[in-house]
Design a protein around this motif. Structure first.
Motif, PDB file in Angstrom:
ATOM      1  N   THR A   2       0.396  -1.190   0.160  1.00 30.83           N
ATOM      2  CA  THR A   2       0.146  -0.208   0.197  1.00 30.83           C
ATOM      3  C   THR A   2       1.057   1.610  -0.242  1.00 30.83           C
ATOM      4  OG1 THR A   2      -0.695   0.119   1.822  1.00 30.83           O
ATOM      5  CG2 THR A   2      -1.915  -1.138   1.158  1.00 30.83           C
ATOM      6  N   ASP A   3       2.556   1.628   1.155  1.00 29.96           N
ATOM      7  CA  ASP A   3       2.866   2.589   0.516  1.00 29.96           C
ATOM      8  C   ASP A   3       3.931   2.473  -0.783  1.00 29.96           C
ATOM      9  OD1 ASP A   3       2.307   2.751   2.556  1.00 29.96           O
ATOM     10  OD2 ASP A   3       3.757   1.857   4.286  1.00 29.96           O
ATOM     11  N   SER A   4       3.386   1.582  -1.904  1.00 30.23           N
ATOM     12  CA  SER A   4       4.267   2.176  -3.214  1.00 30.23           C
ATOM     13  C   SER A   4       4.277   3.296  -3.580  1.00 30.23           C
ATOM     14  CB  SER A   4       3.777   0.803  -4.330  1.00 30.23           C
ATOM     15  OG  SER A   4       1.975   1.917  -4.522  1.00 30.23           O
ATOM     16  N   VAL A   6       5.230   6.315  -2.102  1.00 30.12           N
ATOM     17  CA  VAL A   6       6.319   6.823  -1.715  1.00 30.12           C
ATOM     18  C   VAL A   6       7.350   6.103  -1.996  1.00 30.12           C
ATOM     19  CG1 VAL A   6       7.937   6.639   0.759  1.00 30.12           C
ATOM     20  CG2 VAL A   6       5.327   6.633   0.988  1.00 30.12           C
ATOM     21  N   VAL A  46       5.314  12.621   3.853  1.00 29.89           N
ATOM     22  CA  VAL A  46       4.314  11.155   3.536  1.00 29.89           C
ATOM     23  C   VAL A  46       5.975  10.253   4.912  1.00 29.89           C
ATOM     24  CG1 VAL A  46       4.391   9.754   2.330  1.00 29.89           C
ATOM     25  CG2 VAL A  46       4.275  11.183   1.485  1.00 29.89           C
TER      26      VAL A  46
END
Length: 182
Positions: A2-4, A6, A46
């Motif tokens: 889900t943090d792709s 970033v 972020v």
């Protein structure tokens, strides 16, 4: 996974840094430097470093860009020393030709008046001006107007792009200026 996003934002850092390094136009480089600072601030925000993000946004981007803009603006000025009273035939056309050439290289031409030859040569010797323009009646060894230039890159640009049969361009190292005096 889900943090792709970033990783995508972080990949923008080296991309924008490379764009800054390879940019030819200094003003475009300033804009891209601002984008680089904004991307870095976004990455810091972020990743949870709000204080570092705020510092990057204020100091690293806004203040640095302002200071760089002032430095770039002042460093792209070519100062040409001229005699106050002398404005020989063809001088204005030569100056306009120089302005056209320098504008292609993102530089401005600034004329600086001096009262006599000695002050003109002294200004070039003391690095107050980058070049001087001597009309033919003030340059005894030539029958043409003469431009003495102390910056090698300016000399190369002018020699390659300026076509003026009435004016002789001469590169003069600062150490050689004593010999170039008329």
């Amino acid at each position: 996974m889900t943090d792709s996003y970033v990783y995508i934002i972080t990949a923008l850092l080296p991309l924008t840094a490379a764009m800054v390094v390879f940019q030819v136009n200094p003003y475009h480089a300033l804009i891209i430097r601002g984008i680089l600072g904004a991307v870095a601030a976004l990455v810091y925000a972020v990743l949870g470093a709000a204080d570092v993000a705020l510092t990057e946004a204020l100091v690293g981007t806004m203040l640095a860009i302002t200071l760089y803009a002032v430095a770039v603006r002042s460093s792209l000025v070519v100062r040409l020393g001229v005699l106050q009273a002398a404005e020989p035939q063809g001088f204005q056309a030569w100056v306009e030709g120089c302005r056209a050439i320098f504008s292609k290289h993102y530089m401005r031409l600034e004329l600086v008046d001096y009262p006599n030859d000695q002050d003109l040569h002294q200004a070039l010797n003391e690095k107050e001006v980058h070049a001087i323009y001597l009309p033919q009646n003030h340059a005894a060894e030539t029958v043409q107007d003469q431009a003495l230039i102390r910056i090698p890159r300016l000399y190369e640009i002018m020699q390659a792009e300026l076509t003026s049969p009435e004016t002789t361009l001469t590169y003069v190292a600062v150490a050689d200026l004593a010999e170039a005096k008329v």
